[in-house]
Design an enzyme around this catalytic site. Structure first.
Site, PDB file in Angstrom:
ATOM      1  N   ASN A 256      25.063  -3.398  36.501  1.00 47.29           N
ATOM      2  CA  ASN A 256      24.202  -4.129  37.430  1.00 47.29           C
ATOM      3  C   ASN A 256      24.841  -4.066  38.827  1.00 47.29           C
ATOM      4  OD1 ASN A 256      23.314  -6.341  39.062  1.00 47.29           O
ATOM      5  ND2 ASN A 256      22.365  -7.247  37.267  1.00 47.29           N
TER       6      ASN A 256
ATOM      7  N   HIS B 150      25.330  -6.971  43.316  1.00 47.29           N
ATOM      8  CA  HIS B 150      26.256  -7.588  44.269  1.00 47.29           C
ATOM      9  C   HIS B 150      26.855  -6.600  45.253  1.00 47.29           C
ATOM     10  CE1 HIS B 150      25.268 -11.335  42.669  1.00 47.29           C
ATOM     11  NE2 HIS B 150      25.625 -10.977  41.446  1.00 47.29           N
TER      12      HIS B 150
ATOM     13  N   HIS C 234      18.263  -6.465  39.859  1.00 45.55           N
ATOM     14  CA  HIS C 234      17.354  -7.627  39.779  1.00 45.55           C
ATOM     15  C   HIS C 234      16.696  -7.802  41.146  1.00 45.55           C
ATOM     16  CE1 HIS C 234      17.055 -12.246  38.737  1.00 45.55           C
ATOM     17  NE2 HIS C 234      15.895 -11.716  39.080  1.00 45.55           N
TER      18      HIS C 234
ATOM     19  N   ARG D 294      14.895 -10.072  43.096  1.00 42.90           N
ATOM     20  CA  ARG D 294      14.541 -11.500  43.088  1.00 42.90           C
ATOM     21  C   ARG D 294      13.411 -11.767  44.056  1.00 42.90           C
ATOM     22  NH1 ARG D 294      18.983 -14.699  40.584  1.00 42.90           N
ATOM     23  NH2 ARG D 294      17.660 -16.454  41.071  1.00 42.90           N
TER      24      ARG D 294
ATOM     25  N   ARG E  99      17.327 -11.774  47.840  1.00 42.90           N
ATOM     26  CA  ARG E  99      18.642 -12.133  48.381  1.00 42.90           C
ATOM     27  C   ARG E  99      19.652 -10.991  48.275  1.00 42.90           C
ATOM     28  NH1 ARG E  99      20.633 -16.545  43.950  1.00 42.90           N
ATOM     29  NH2 ARG E  99      18.625 -17.445  44.491  1.00 42.90           N
TER      30      ARG E  99
ATOM     31  N   GLU F 210      15.168  -5.780  36.521  1.00 41.13           N
ATOM     32  CA  GLU F 210      15.146  -7.206  36.138  1.00 41.13           C
ATOM     33  C   GLU F 210      14.235  -7.953  37.080  1.00 41.13           C
ATOM     34  OE1 GLU F 210      18.638  -9.589  36.078  1.00 41.13           O
ATOM     35  OE2 GLU F 210      19.677  -8.041  34.964  1.00 41.13           O
TER      36      GLU F 210
ATOM     37  N   THR G 114      21.272 -16.188  37.391  1.00 38.73           N
ATOM     38  CA  THR G 114      20.301 -16.559  36.358  1.00 38.73           C
ATOM     39  C   THR G 114      20.987 -17.510  35.382  1.00 38.73           C
ATOM     40  OG1 THR G 114      19.434 -14.342  36.634  1.00 38.73           O
ATOM     41  CG2 THR G 114      18.593 -15.603  34.775  1.00 38.73           C
TER      42      THR G 114
ATOM     43  N   GLU H 254      17.533  -9.639  25.330  1.00 33.98           N
ATOM     44  CA  GLU H 254      18.894  -9.634  25.865  1.00 33.98           C
ATOM     45  C   GLU H 254      19.421 -11.052  25.727  1.00 33.98           C
ATOM     46  OE1 GLU H 254      19.789  -7.395  29.387  1.00 33.98           O
ATOM     47  OE2 GLU H 254      21.280  -8.859  30.026  1.00 33.98           O
TER      48      GLU H 254
ATOM     49  N   HIS I  59      25.777 -11.284  30.845  1.00 31.28           N
ATOM     50  CA  HIS I  59      26.033 -12.377  31.779  1.00 31.28           C
ATOM     51  C   HIS I  59      27.448 -12.910  31.611  1.00 31.28           C
ATOM     52  CE1 HIS I  59      25.390 -15.607  34.638  1.00 31.28           C
ATOM     53  NE2 HIS I  59      24.301 -14.951  34.992  1.00 31.28           N
TER      54      HIS I  59
END
Ligand code: PXP
Length: 249
Positions: free
Chosen positions: A8, A11, A44, A46, A50, A71, A102, A152, A195
């Site tokens: 992922n 970030h 993801h 969002r 962000r 996502e 999340t 998941e 996660h």
């Protein structure tokens, strides 16, 4: 026996957006992750954009030669973007503007009819759908009834127990993940997890034979500051594969 790693790269975009320019580029990070052995790329999009933006998703799909796992929240806006971009997979997550990440799984049982029709629409675009849920048997049953082929399992509570170094909590949260994976696989669902996974806590989860994919982001990107992204991805894969063959450290 193998287990896939979805990296992922959200970030990397968080860091880019902190300065408002185009560096560091999450697509370049995805390329590097691919060359280091990632089996898929996860991002993801969002509602508040962000970190990842629409154009990142388009570029990830166009430029990266790995399955793209998109996502998203189950909204009409996201459905439209998925139909345009055509990712390999979608993972539906709950979204709350005020959360940092999340924080919990999707309440599938509480919105089963809505999700069933959303899943049908996504499936119609040729997308494989997964639902991000807490390790609760009633949510797994609801995911199956809603027609999702994949779940998941949210490993956040396991991660928090590990961070608190509380052996009883770790054992309980791990048992919940394991039981959920066994139960879901018994219903014929494909099982993923993710996660809060790190070099320290990933191996017990990777050793659960029903889990075929882990999606990992924050730790890998954070660790890249110290060891480089390629090395952090390689080390995570090594730990996962070793766990799969019974080599636990
Ligand atoms: N899987 C899902 C569905 C997520 O929402 C996230 C966090 O964005 C992850 C996996 C990865 O979590 P982490 O960044 O803590 O590794």
């Amino acid at each position: 026996m193998s287990i896939r790693l979805g990296v992922n790269i959200d970030h990397v975009a968080t860091l880019r957006n902190a300065r408002g320019g185009d560096h560091p580029d999450p697509v370049r990070a995805a390329e590097l992750a691919a060359s280091a052995g990632a089996d898929g790329v996860t991002a993801h999009l969002r509602e508040d954009r962000r970190h990842i933006r629409d154009d990142d998703m388009r570029r990830l799909k166009a430029e990266i030669d790995l399955p793209l796992n998109f996502e998203m929240a189950a909204t009409a806006e996201m459905l439209k973007l998925v139909s345009e971009i055509g990712p390999h997979a979608c993972c539906i997550v709950p979204e709350n503007r005020n959360e940092r990440t999340t924080e919990g799984g999707l309440d599938v049982a509480g919105q089963q009819d809505y999700l069933a029709s959303f899943i049908r629409e996504l499936t119609g675009f040729g997308v494989r759908v997964s639902l991000f849920i807490d390790p609760e048997l009633r949510q797994i049953e609801a995911a199956k009834s809603a027609g999702a082929p994949v779940i998941e399992i949210h490993t956040g509570a396991y991660h928090e127990a590990c961070a608190a170094t509380d052996p009883k909590r770790i054992a309980d949260e791990f048992a919940a993940v394991k039981r959920a994976a066994e139960f879901a696989a018994g219903l014929g669902l494909e099982v993923h997890a993710g996660h809060g996974l790190t070099f320290k806590n990933v191996q017990p989860v990777a050793a659960i034979p029903q889990i075929v994919e882990l999606n990992i982001g924050h730790f890998l990107i954070g660790e890249a500051v110290f060891m480089g992204l390629a090395e952090s991805v390689k080390e995570m894969k090594r730990l996962m594969q070793d766990a799969r063959t019974g080599r636990l450290y």
